[in-house]
Design a protein around this motif. Structure first.
Motif, PDB file in Angstrom:
ATOM      1  N   CYS A   1       0.812  -1.218   0.000  1.00 34.70           N
ATOM      2  CA  CYS A   1       0.000   0.000   0.000  1.00 34.70           C
ATOM      3  C   CYS A   1       0.847   1.270   0.000  1.00 34.70           C
ATOM      4  O   CYS A   1       1.946   1.300   0.542  1.00 34.70           O
ATOM      5  CB  CYS A   1      -0.915   0.037   1.228  1.00 34.70           C
TER       6      CYS A   1
ATOM      7  N   ARG B   1      -8.192   1.530   3.015  1.00 33.74           N
ATOM      8  CA  ARG B   1      -7.262   2.629   3.223  1.00 33.74           C
ATOM      9  C   ARG B   1      -7.481   3.218   4.615  1.00 33.74           C
ATOM     10  O   ARG B   1      -8.441   2.874   5.303  1.00 33.74           O
ATOM     11  CB  ARG B   1      -7.426   3.717   2.162  1.00 33.74           C
TER      12      ARG B   1
ATOM     13  N   GLY C   1      -2.726   4.050   3.012  1.00 37.25           N
ATOM     14  CA  GLY C   1      -3.342   2.736   2.894  1.00 37.25           C
ATOM     15  C   GLY C   1      -3.940   2.421   1.538  1.00 37.25           C
ATOM     16  O   GLY C   1      -4.745   1.497   1.420  1.00 37.25           O
ATOM     17  N   LEU C   2      -3.556   3.153   0.514  1.00 36.34           N
ATOM     18  CA  LEU C   2      -4.094   2.901  -0.825  1.00 36.34           C
ATOM     19  C   LEU C   2      -3.457   1.657  -1.428  1.00 36.34           C
ATOM     20  O   LEU C   2      -2.259   1.635  -1.700  1.00 36.34           O
ATOM     21  CB  LEU C   2      -3.827   4.102  -1.734  1.00 36.34           C
ATOM     22  N   SER C   3      -4.262   0.639  -1.650  1.00 35.79           N
ATOM     23  CA  SER C   3      -3.770  -0.611  -2.233  1.00 35.79           C
ATOM     24  C   SER C   3      -3.950  -0.595  -3.753  1.00 35.79           C
ATOM     25  O   SER C   3      -4.720   0.214  -4.292  1.00 35.79           O
ATOM     26  CB  SER C   3      -4.541  -1.797  -1.645  1.00 35.79           C
TER      27      SER C   3
END
Length: 204
Positions: free
Chosen positions: A69, A103, A73-75
């Motif tokens: 990520c 996220r 928290g952006l996957s």
């Protein structure tokens, strides 16, 4: 593995531009497939955000972490869902990506797809086992955010995928309540057809 000042490597740029043969070659030459930019973006995340399916597939074959990520928290799955890249989500799922990874703040891939009305992303996430009712911090569900934004077809699909159309946020506001607040007449009509409690009140 030489980088720009923001930490972007040649592999990041190849993935961003969709140059799959360059991605494969850079990996074979020893480029770090999990090296992140200064804000934490991996080559897989960059490729996913830009819709480059084959770059993701090759990076996966080269051993890239498909769940890594970015800051916040952006996957990769989240970025693909946000931008409507259905086939990227499919490949990420095949490579073992977590379709429920949230996220910071609790937004799931399904949530962002509902917010942006990426209907086919929602459908595929459901097929891949995503939690359709997974809420943000504060209790906002995918159905609720779709109602807020006026996305009728997203609400309909979420219901078909067994979403709870009466689920309330932390202040007790239901999707029906939110649709009424924002003047989303078509959403109000549909939610009524789906059997919501039209008298359900907030906690305020």
């Amino acid at each position: 593995n030489m980088y720009r000042t923001d930490g972007a490597s040649p592999l990041h740029i190849a993935g961003q531009k969709g140059h799959v043969d360059c991605v494969r070659l850079l990996g074979e030459l020893g480029a770090d497939v999990n090296k992140c930019t200064t804000d934490g973006a991996s080559p897989v995340l960059v490729a996913a955000g830009n819709g480059h399916v084959e770059c993701i597939r090759v990076l996966g074959e080269l051993g890239a972490d498909v769940n890594m990520c970015r800051t916040g928290g952006l996957s990769p799955v989240f970025m693909a869902a946000k931008n409507g890249h259905v086939e990227c989500i499919r490949v990420l799922g095949e490579l073992g990506a977590d379709v429920n990874k949230c996220r910071t703040g609790g937004s799931s891939p399904t949530y962002i797809a509902a917010q942006n009305c990426n209907v086919e992303c929602i459908r595929l996430l459901g097929e891949l086992g995503a939690d359709i009712n997974k809420c943000r911090t504060g209790g906002t569900s995918p159905v609720l955010v779709a109602a807020e934004e006026g996305h009728v077809e997203c609400i309909r699909l979420l219901h078909e995928l067994s979403a709870d159309v009466n689920i309330c946020d932390g202040e007790g506001r239901s999707p029906f309540y939110i649709a009424a607040i924002f003047g989303r007449e078509a959403c109000v009509r549909l939610l009524h057809e789906l059997g919501v409690d039209v008298n359900k009140c907030s906690n305020k």
